[in-house]
Design an enzyme around this catalytic site. Structure first.
Site, mmCIF file in Angstrom:
data_model
loop_
_atom_site.group_PDB
_atom_site.id
_atom_site.type_symbol
_atom_site.label_atom_id
_atom_site.label_comp_id
_atom_site.label_asym_id
_atom_site.label_seq_id
_atom_site.Cartn_x
_atom_site.Cartn_y
_atom_site.Cartn_z
ATOM 1 C CB SER A 3 17.692 20.867 -25.409
ATOM 2 O OG SER A 3 19.063 21.141 -25.332
ATOM 3 C CG ASP A 12 18.676 24.250 -23.588
ATOM 4 O OD1 ASP A 12 17.579 23.681 -23.485
ATOM 5 O OD2 ASP A 12 19.736 23.660 -23.875
#
Length: 321
Positions: free
Chosen positions: A70, A184
């Site tokens: 991320s 993600d």
């Protein structure tokens, strides 16, 4: 090894000149093992990674590789590409208004924000940069949305890989990458220690941005309350109604807080089974996931946390040297 000083005039055996006594040469500093960094996810709290990297550089600690999830992928990629200064300037310049202007809201599609304005900003500094251009090995962790597979991106376009790694479901649109739809990486590996281990790194340092958020998992036995009765329009009931409204998070708030819990629980489970050699735990629980305008504070906390652990890091490096 002996090192001889230069000649000097000094009474000797009648010659009038003698060599100075031999002196010990300064010993070179012992070699230290480079570290592998596992930079975890955490949205706005991820600006703390900038402070971590600044402190490590200042201390002269060599980084052998980085694995990022991320925003950890975003910061780690910019660092290895030599663009950390530009990223820090950008982070410190953010205000609530600027953040809103960068988000291209889409009412249709797979995410609330398209992310193209953010991509355009990255293109200004990282256009055409690939993993092979980086100084050290780098891995971005993403999740394949159709299968749940953990995907390690270590070749090809750097921007595409970073975008995939921070594509928070429901907020940013998924990224199509060679036939795979990626989101993600924090859904599967929030703090990617396992990636560094797979690369056979001797000394792995994890940066966990969620450690102080929830504390240890707990099971609570709770009463669901009485069967709802007809509303009573007195002062007490009105006050309770007002408090109930204040606890409503909204759709985005619920999604973000749910994702918080997911990251925290998964990271605890995975790091228990595959612990790092050292964990850096910046206390960032007071900074919201979407408060990107608080970069100055997050960077400072990351820097100070790392400085406080340098002695322990030095000890670990010496052991493995």
């Amino acid at each position: 090894m002996l090192q001889w000083a230069s000649l000097r005039t000094q009474p000797d055996d009648g010659s009038g000149v003698s060599l100075a006594a031999p002196q010990e040469a300064p010993q070179p500093a012992p070699l230290k093992s480079p570290i592998a960094l596992a930079l975890g996810g955490g949205a706005a709290r991820g600006w703390a990674h900038i402070g971590v990297l600044r402190a490590l550089d200042e201390a002269g600690i060599e980084i052998g590789m980085i694995a990022g999830t991320s925003i950890g992928a975003l910061v780690g990629g910019c660092y290895l590409a030599g663009k950390l200064d530009e990223l820090e300037d950008f982070a410190r310049s953010l205000t609530k208004r600027r953040i809103f202007n960068l988000l291209d809201i889409r009412l249709r599609g797979n995410g609330l924000f398209g992310g193209m304005k953010l991509t355009a900003r990255m293109q200004e500094h990282l256009a055409d940069v690939t993993f092979s251009d980086l100084a050290k090995p780098f891995v971005c962790v993403a999740t394949e949305i159709r299968t749940g597979h953990e995907v390690w991106l270590s070749s090809g376009s750097l921007i595409t890989a970073m975008r995939a790694s921070y594509a928070l479901p429901g907020v940013f649109e998924p990224v199509l990458c060679n036939g795979r739809v990626l989101v993600d990486g924090a859904l599967v590996n929030p703090v990617p220690v396992s990636v560094c281990r797979a690369y056979e790194q001797q000394l792995v340092v994890a940066v966990n941005l969620h450690y102080d958020l929830f504390g240890r998992a707990a099971i609570i036995k709770h009463n669901a309350g009485d069967v709802p009765a007809a509303p009573v329009k007195d002062k007490a009931s009105l006050e309770q109604h007002r408090n109930d409204n204040e606890t409503r998070l909204g759709i985005t708030g619920v999604m973000v807080e749910a994702f918080n819990i997911i990251q925290d629980r998964i990271s605890r489970a995975r790091m228990a089974g595959d612990p790092p050699d050292l964990s850096l735990l910046p206390k960032l629980g007071h900074i919201g996931l979407t408060e990107f305008h608080r970069a100055d504070e997050a960077i400072r906390i990351g820097y100070e946390t790392t400085r406080n652990q340098l002695a322990e890091l030095d000890r670990l490096q010496a052991v493995l040297a």
